[in-house]
Design a protein around this motif. Structure first.
Motif, PDB file in Angstrom:
ATOM      1  N   VAL A   1       3.380  -3.647 -13.463  1.00 26.69           N
ATOM      2  CA  VAL A   1       4.615  -2.691 -12.631  1.00 26.69           C
ATOM      3  C   VAL A   1       4.053  -1.480 -11.629  1.00 26.69           C
ATOM      4  N   VAL A   2       3.577  -0.823 -12.584  1.00 31.70           N
ATOM      5  CA  VAL A   2       3.171   0.488 -11.636  1.00 31.70           C
ATOM      6  C   VAL A   2       1.759   0.232 -11.035  1.00 31.70           C
ATOM      7  N   GLY A   3       0.931  -0.352 -11.542  1.00 28.82           N
ATOM      8  CA  GLY A   3      -0.432  -0.761 -11.135  1.00 28.82           C
ATOM      9  C   GLY A   3      -0.086  -1.699  -9.772  1.00 28.82           C
ATOM     10  N   GLY A   4       0.400  -2.715  -9.989  1.00 28.62           N
ATOM     11  CA  GLY A   4       0.821  -3.661  -9.025  1.00 28.62           C
ATOM     12  C   GLY A   4       1.497  -3.162  -7.824  1.00 28.62           C
ATOM     13  N   GLN A   5       2.221  -2.400  -7.874  1.00 22.58           N
ATOM     14  CA  GLN A   5       3.199  -1.799  -6.938  1.00 22.58           C
ATOM     15  C   GLN A   5       2.150  -0.942  -6.117  1.00 22.58           C
ATOM     16  N   LEU A   6       1.326  -0.006  -6.831  1.00 17.56           N
ATOM     17  CA  LEU A   6       0.780   1.057  -6.157  1.00 17.56           C
ATOM     18  C   LEU A   6      -0.441   0.401  -5.366  1.00 17.56           C
ATOM     19  N   LEU A   7      -1.019  -0.578  -5.881  1.00 16.44           N
ATOM     20  CA  LEU A   7      -2.168  -1.240  -5.455  1.00 16.44           C
ATOM     21  C   LEU A   7      -1.687  -1.754  -4.174  1.00 16.44           C
ATOM     22  N   SER A   8      -0.712  -2.702  -4.171  1.00 17.94           N
ATOM     23  CA  SER A   8       0.053  -3.354  -3.232  1.00 17.94           C
ATOM     24  C   SER A   8       0.398  -2.494  -1.818  1.00 17.94           C
ATOM     25  N   ALA A   9       0.975  -1.328  -2.350  1.00 17.98           N
ATOM     26  CA  ALA A   9       1.421  -0.547  -1.303  1.00 17.98           C
ATOM     27  C   ALA A   9       0.249   0.100  -0.405  1.00 17.98           C
TER      28      ALA A   9
ATOM     29  N   ALA B   1       5.670  -6.724  -5.937  1.00 17.66           N
ATOM     30  CA  ALA B   1       4.624  -5.736  -5.372  1.00 17.66           C
ATOM     31  C   ALA B   1       4.303  -6.264  -4.169  1.00 17.66           C
ATOM     32  N   ALA B   2       4.032  -7.743  -3.767  1.00 18.03           N
ATOM     33  CA  ALA B   2       3.532  -8.205  -2.489  1.00 18.03           C
ATOM     34  C   ALA B   2       4.504  -7.986  -1.413  1.00 18.03           C
ATOM     35  N   ALA B   3       5.839  -7.908  -1.701  1.00  9.68           N
ATOM     36  CA  ALA B   3       6.861  -7.501  -0.925  1.00  9.68           C
ATOM     37  C   ALA B   3       6.673  -5.968  -0.521  1.00  9.68           C
ATOM     38  N   THR B   4       6.180  -5.138  -1.196  1.00 10.66           N
ATOM     39  CA  THR B   4       5.918  -3.761  -1.071  1.00 10.66           C
ATOM     40  C   THR B   4       5.122  -3.590   0.013  1.00 10.66           C
ATOM     41  N   ALA B   5       3.828  -4.349   0.047  1.00 11.17           N
ATOM     42  CA  ALA B   5       2.936  -4.333   0.822  1.00 11.17           C
ATOM     43  C   ALA B   5       3.603  -4.704   2.540  1.00 11.17           C
ATOM     44  N   VAL B   6       4.323  -5.802   2.289  1.00 14.46           N
ATOM     45  CA  VAL B   6       4.936  -6.196   3.746  1.00 14.46           C
ATOM     46  C   VAL B   6       5.834  -4.893   4.369  1.00 14.46           C
ATOM     47  N   ILE B   7       6.508  -4.430   3.307  1.00 19.63           N
ATOM     48  CA  ILE B   7       7.540  -3.419   3.761  1.00 19.63           C
ATOM     49  C   ILE B   7       6.473  -2.147   4.121  1.00 19.63           C
ATOM     50  N   VAL B   8       5.524  -1.814   3.815  1.00 17.17           N
ATOM     51  CA  VAL B   8       4.715  -0.811   4.173  1.00 17.17           C
ATOM     52  C   VAL B   8       4.064  -1.123   5.624  1.00 17.17           C
TER      53      VAL B   8
END
Length: 159
Positions: A64-72, A110-117
């Motif tokens: 959760v934390v690692g995936g979100q941050l790495l994806s961002a 988290a892949a969606a977080t990368a898209v949002i960024v």
């Protein structure tokens, strides 16, 4: 006959739903208190995993934390290289999967977080700390919820 998994008990459904509401409302409350937005759509999907499927590898704190941050971070790297566009957002989302797989932090939301960024180009110095805080809040509510209900303890592992 359906091959779908059996429905969870009403106690499990109620507890998971209550935890999801509490976790997401906590993000809104902290966001209001700080004057920042913490609730972004991928975090609602993260909440669904943490509270609805807490035994899955995708729901563990590392993911959760690692995936979100790495994806961002992946999104920010793509943003720096290619600028903000739907094309770069698509590339960022795809690359985020590879980064999470390499780091052993699988977390599909988290892949969606990368898209949002890559699509919205937020301020990195604001976005990353807020994302970390929001991810930790979701995990903390998951830990608390698992202590309240008579289920398997969350998390299955921390790191």
């Amino acid at each position: 006959m359906s091959k779908a998994p059996p429905r969870s008990s009403w106690n499990v459904i109620t507890a998971a739903t209550a935890a999801a509401v509490i976790g997401l409302v906590a993000l809104v409350a902290v966001g209001k208190a700080t004057g920042q937005v913490l609730l972004i759509p991928p975090l609602a999907a993260s909440a669904a995993l943490v509270y609805g499927a807490p035994a899955l590898p995708l729901a563990q704190p590392r993911s959760v934390v690692g995936g979100q941050l790495l994806s961002a971070v992946t999104g920010f790297v793509v943003l720096a290289v290619a600028g903000s566009s739907v094309w770069s957002a698509a590339v960022a989302g795809g690359l985020a999967l590879g980064v999470m797989m390499i780091a052993r932090t699988p977390h599909s939301p988290a892949a969606a977080t990368a898209v949002i960024v890559a699509a919205t180009a937020p301020d990195v110095l604001v976005f990353l700390p807020l994302l970390a805080l929001a991810s930790v809040i979701l995990v903390a509510v998951g830990v608390a919820a698992s202590r309240v209900k008579a289920q398997a303890a969350y998390p299955a592992y921390w790191w």
